[in-house]
Design a protein around this motif. Structure first.
Motif, PDB file in Angstrom:
ATOM      1  N   PRO A 168      28.702  -4.742  -3.804  1.00 19.30           N
ATOM      2  CA  PRO A 168      28.126  -4.156  -4.922  1.00 19.30           C
ATOM      3  C   PRO A 168      27.170  -5.108  -5.698  1.00 19.30           C
ATOM      4  CG  PRO A 168      30.195  -4.542  -5.316  1.00 19.30           C
ATOM      5  CD  PRO A 168      30.109  -4.919  -4.076  1.00 19.30           C
ATOM      6  N   LEU A 169      26.071  -4.721  -6.354  1.00 18.29           N
ATOM      7  CA  LEU A 169      24.934  -5.389  -6.879  1.00 18.29           C
ATOM      8  C   LEU A 169      26.096  -6.242  -8.330  1.00 18.29           C
ATOM      9  CD1 LEU A 169      21.664  -3.558  -7.642  1.00 18.29           C
ATOM     10  CD2 LEU A 169      22.515  -5.182  -5.815  1.00 18.29           C
ATOM     11  N   PHE A 170      26.926  -5.707  -8.959  1.00 18.12           N
ATOM     12  CA  PHE A 170      27.605  -6.451  -9.914  1.00 18.12           C
ATOM     13  C   PHE A 170      28.351  -7.373  -9.447  1.00 18.12           C
ATOM     14  CE2 PHE A 170      30.619  -2.680  -8.777  1.00 18.12           C
ATOM     15  CZ  PHE A 170      31.669  -3.614  -8.559  1.00 18.12           C
ATOM     16  N   GLU A 171      28.995  -7.726  -8.107  1.00 20.63           N
ATOM     17  CA  GLU A 171      29.560  -8.633  -7.626  1.00 20.63           C
ATOM     18  C   GLU A 171      28.650  -9.844  -7.457  1.00 20.63           C
ATOM     19  OE1 GLU A 171      31.950 -11.100  -4.952  1.00 20.63           O
ATOM     20  OE2 GLU A 171      32.462  -9.659  -6.415  1.00 20.63           O
ATOM     21  N   LEU A 172      27.270  -9.411  -6.953  1.00 21.74           N
ATOM     22  CA  LEU A 172      26.350 -10.690  -6.475  1.00 21.74           C
ATOM     23  C   LEU A 172      25.680 -11.052  -7.842  1.00 21.74           C
ATOM     24  CD1 LEU A 172      24.307  -8.619  -3.866  1.00 21.74           C
ATOM     25  CD2 LEU A 172      25.882 -10.263  -3.402  1.00 21.74           C
ATOM     26  N   TYR A 173      25.529 -10.402  -8.876  1.00 24.99           N
ATOM     27  CA  TYR A 173      24.872 -10.895  -9.963  1.00 24.99           C
ATOM     28  C   TYR A 173      25.535 -12.140 -10.679  1.00 24.99           C
ATOM     29  CZ  TYR A 173      23.117 -11.243 -14.886  1.00 24.99           C
ATOM     30  OH  TYR A 173      22.473 -11.719 -16.013  1.00 24.99           O
ATOM     31  N   ASP A 174      24.629 -13.110 -10.648  1.00 28.73           N
ATOM     32  CA  ASP A 174      24.853 -14.615 -11.266  1.00 28.73           C
ATOM     33  C   ASP A 174      26.191 -15.239 -10.651  1.00 28.73           C
ATOM     34  OD1 ASP A 174      23.950 -16.353 -13.068  1.00 28.73           O
ATOM     35  OD2 ASP A 174      25.224 -15.823 -14.651  1.00 28.73           O
ATOM     36  N   ASN A 175      26.537 -14.709  -9.289  1.00 29.56           N
ATOM     37  CA  ASN A 175      27.571 -15.520  -8.631  1.00 29.56           C
ATOM     38  C   ASN A 175      26.949 -16.333  -7.578  1.00 29.56           C
ATOM     39  OD1 ASN A 175      30.133 -15.753  -7.438  1.00 29.56           O
ATOM     40  ND2 ASN A 175      30.420 -13.689  -7.071  1.00 29.56           N
ATOM     41  N   VAL A 176      26.520 -17.372  -8.227  1.00 28.28           N
ATOM     42  CA  VAL A 176      25.734 -18.495  -7.373  1.00 28.28           C
ATOM     43  C   VAL A 176      26.771 -19.163  -6.469  1.00 28.28           C
ATOM     44  CG1 VAL A 176      24.124 -20.487  -7.337  1.00 28.28           C
ATOM     45  CG2 VAL A 176      23.995 -18.736  -9.048  1.00 28.28           C
ATOM     46  N   GLN A 177      28.009 -19.487  -7.178  1.00 28.69           N
ATOM     47  CA  GLN A 177      28.736 -20.257  -6.251  1.00 28.69           C
ATOM     48  C   GLN A 177      29.193 -19.684  -5.249  1.00 28.69           C
ATOM     49  OE1 GLN A 177      32.230 -20.960  -9.137  1.00 28.69           O
ATOM     50  NE2 GLN A 177      32.327 -23.054  -8.074  1.00 28.69           N
ATOM     51  N   ARG A 178      29.484 -18.113  -5.088  1.00 26.52           N
ATOM     52  CA  ARG A 178      30.005 -17.633  -3.877  1.00 26.52           C
ATOM     53  C   ARG A 178      28.777 -16.933  -2.910  1.00 26.52           C
ATOM     54  NH1 ARG A 178      31.247 -15.562   0.001  1.00 26.52           N
ATOM     55  NH2 ARG A 178      32.623 -13.544   0.440  1.00 26.52           N
ATOM     56  N   TYR A 179      27.628 -16.760  -3.471  1.00 24.50           N
ATOM     57  CA  TYR A 179      26.517 -16.262  -2.705  1.00 24.50           C
ATOM     58  C   TYR A 179      25.303 -17.250  -2.561  1.00 24.50           C
ATOM     59  CZ  TYR A 179      29.423 -11.977  -2.558  1.00 24.50           C
ATOM     60  OH  TYR A 179      30.346 -11.079  -2.280  1.00 24.50           O
ATOM     61  N   GLY A 180      25.305 -18.281  -3.604  1.00 23.00           N
ATOM     62  CA  GLY A 180      23.918 -19.141  -3.376  1.00 23.00           C
ATOM     63  C   GLY A 180      22.974 -18.307  -4.306  1.00 23.00           C
ATOM     64  N   PRO A 181      21.775 -19.198  -4.713  1.00 22.95           N
ATOM     65  CA  PRO A 181      20.780 -18.661  -5.411  1.00 22.95           C
ATOM     66  C   PRO A 181      19.894 -17.515  -4.872  1.00 22.95           C
ATOM     67  CG  PRO A 181      20.112 -20.949  -4.540  1.00 22.95           C
ATOM     68  CD  PRO A 181      21.730 -20.623  -4.168  1.00 22.95           C
ATOM     69  N   VAL A 182      19.851 -17.606  -3.573  1.00 23.15           N
ATOM     70  CA  VAL A 182      18.936 -16.431  -2.957  1.00 23.15           C
ATOM     71  C   VAL A 182      19.404 -15.066  -3.303  1.00 23.15           C
ATOM     72  CG1 VAL A 182      17.647 -15.486  -1.039  1.00 23.15           C
ATOM     73  CG2 VAL A 182      17.843 -18.239  -1.522  1.00 23.15           C
ATOM     74  N   ILE A 183      20.707 -15.026  -2.846  1.00 23.91           N
ATOM     75  CA  ILE A 183      21.331 -13.643  -2.660  1.00 23.91           C
ATOM     76  C   ILE A 183      22.102 -13.412  -4.145  1.00 23.91           C
ATOM     77  CG2 ILE A 183      23.441 -12.448  -1.979  1.00 23.91           C
ATOM     78  CD1 ILE A 183      23.160 -13.984   0.623  1.00 23.91           C
ATOM     79  N   SER A 184      22.186 -14.309  -5.008  1.00 22.29           N
ATOM     80  CA  SER A 184      22.924 -13.834  -6.267  1.00 22.29           C
ATOM     81  C   SER A 184      22.042 -13.652  -7.397  1.00 22.29           C
ATOM     82  CB  SER A 184      23.698 -15.239  -6.811  1.00 22.29           C
ATOM     83  OG  SER A 184      22.777 -16.217  -7.162  1.00 22.29           O
ATOM     84  N   THR A 185      20.604 -13.558  -6.910  1.00 24.93           N
ATOM     85  CA  THR A 185      19.318 -13.303  -8.101  1.00 24.93           C
ATOM     86  C   THR A 185      18.690 -11.941  -7.329  1.00 24.93           C
ATOM     87  OG1 THR A 185      17.740 -14.800  -6.675  1.00 24.93           O
ATOM     88  CG2 THR A 185      19.054 -15.358  -8.818  1.00 24.93           C
ATOM     89  N   ILE A 186      19.309 -11.448  -6.469  1.00 25.79           N
ATOM     90  CA  ILE A 186      18.698 -10.049  -5.841  1.00 25.79           C
ATOM     91  C   ILE A 186      18.738  -8.774  -6.951  1.00 25.79           C
ATOM     92  CG2 ILE A 186      19.204  -8.130  -4.094  1.00 25.79           C
ATOM     93  CD1 ILE A 186      19.425 -10.223  -2.180  1.00 25.79           C
TER      94      ILE A 186
END
Length: 200
Positions: A168-186
């Motif tokens: 879900p988008l809410f899981e990706l949002y600002d989660n740089v540690q888990r997903y890195g900068p490219v995915i967490s800013t989608i």
């Protein structure tokens, strides 16, 4: 007031998933990957890669399909283009290679939409930026992210050594540690779109 673009998102349960032969990673470590990138750069120049944002919905909220390698590392489906290859055609080729079935009838109808982000790798390092630093005249990679509109029903064949996750988008949002900068800013890049949640 300008209208935001509409992205139709269908329930995850509309899609069926199978498996196919493993897609082995070319590199066993980050160091190996950067070394291979350096070798390819010497031969072909700047690497151009394209990744797909594939959207589905669950609980009336947009989810992005990510490929998981091992237990931790996630990436968008896509990959490196051949020298001179058209970005849209190259992305369709990479998506079919990663998620298409083994026969022509089982290949999804990839509808590549607009490019929503461009990332640059200035050096042979892991860091990428959403701009090319001004002192960098020869970036090593340019990565573009495209929305790919999915049909109401599709079949995806997932390589046996990978998992396909709907995050879900809410899981990706600002989660740089888990997903890195490219995915967490989608989520920010998609905020200008209107999601039409289709519940059929």
């Amino acid at each position: 007031m300008s209208m935001s673009q509409v992205v139709n998102t269908y329930p995850l349960s509309n899609y069926s998933f199978g498996t196919k032969e493993p897609k082995l990673e070319k590199d066993t470590s980050v160091a190996d990957r950067l070394a291979r990138m350096k070798t390819n750069y010497m031969k072909e120049g700047m690497r151009t890669s394209v990744d797909a944002i594939l959207l589905v919905q669950e609980h009336n909220h947009p989810h992005i399909l990510l490929l998981q390698i091992g237990n931790t590392f996630c990436k968008l489906p896509g990959g490196r283009l051949k020298p001179g290859e058209n970005e849209v055609e190259g992305l369709k080729r990479k998506l079919t290679s990663k998620l298409g079935g083994n026969s022509a009838g089982l290949v999804p109808d990839w509808k590549v939409g607009e490019c929503v982000a461009t990332w640059w790798r200035p050096n042979f390092e892991t860091m990428m930026y959403p701009y090319c630093p001004p002192h960098i005249t020869k970036p090593k990679e340019c990565k573009r992210l495209y929305i790919v509109h999915l049909s109401e029903k599709e079949y995806f064949a997932v390589p046996k050594n990978l998992k396909l996750l709907a995050v879900p988008l809410f899981e990706l949002y600002d989660n740089v540690q888990r997903y890195g900068p490219v995915i967490s800013t989608i989520p920010q890049q998609l905020s200008r779109f209107h999601f039409n949640m289709i519940s059929s």
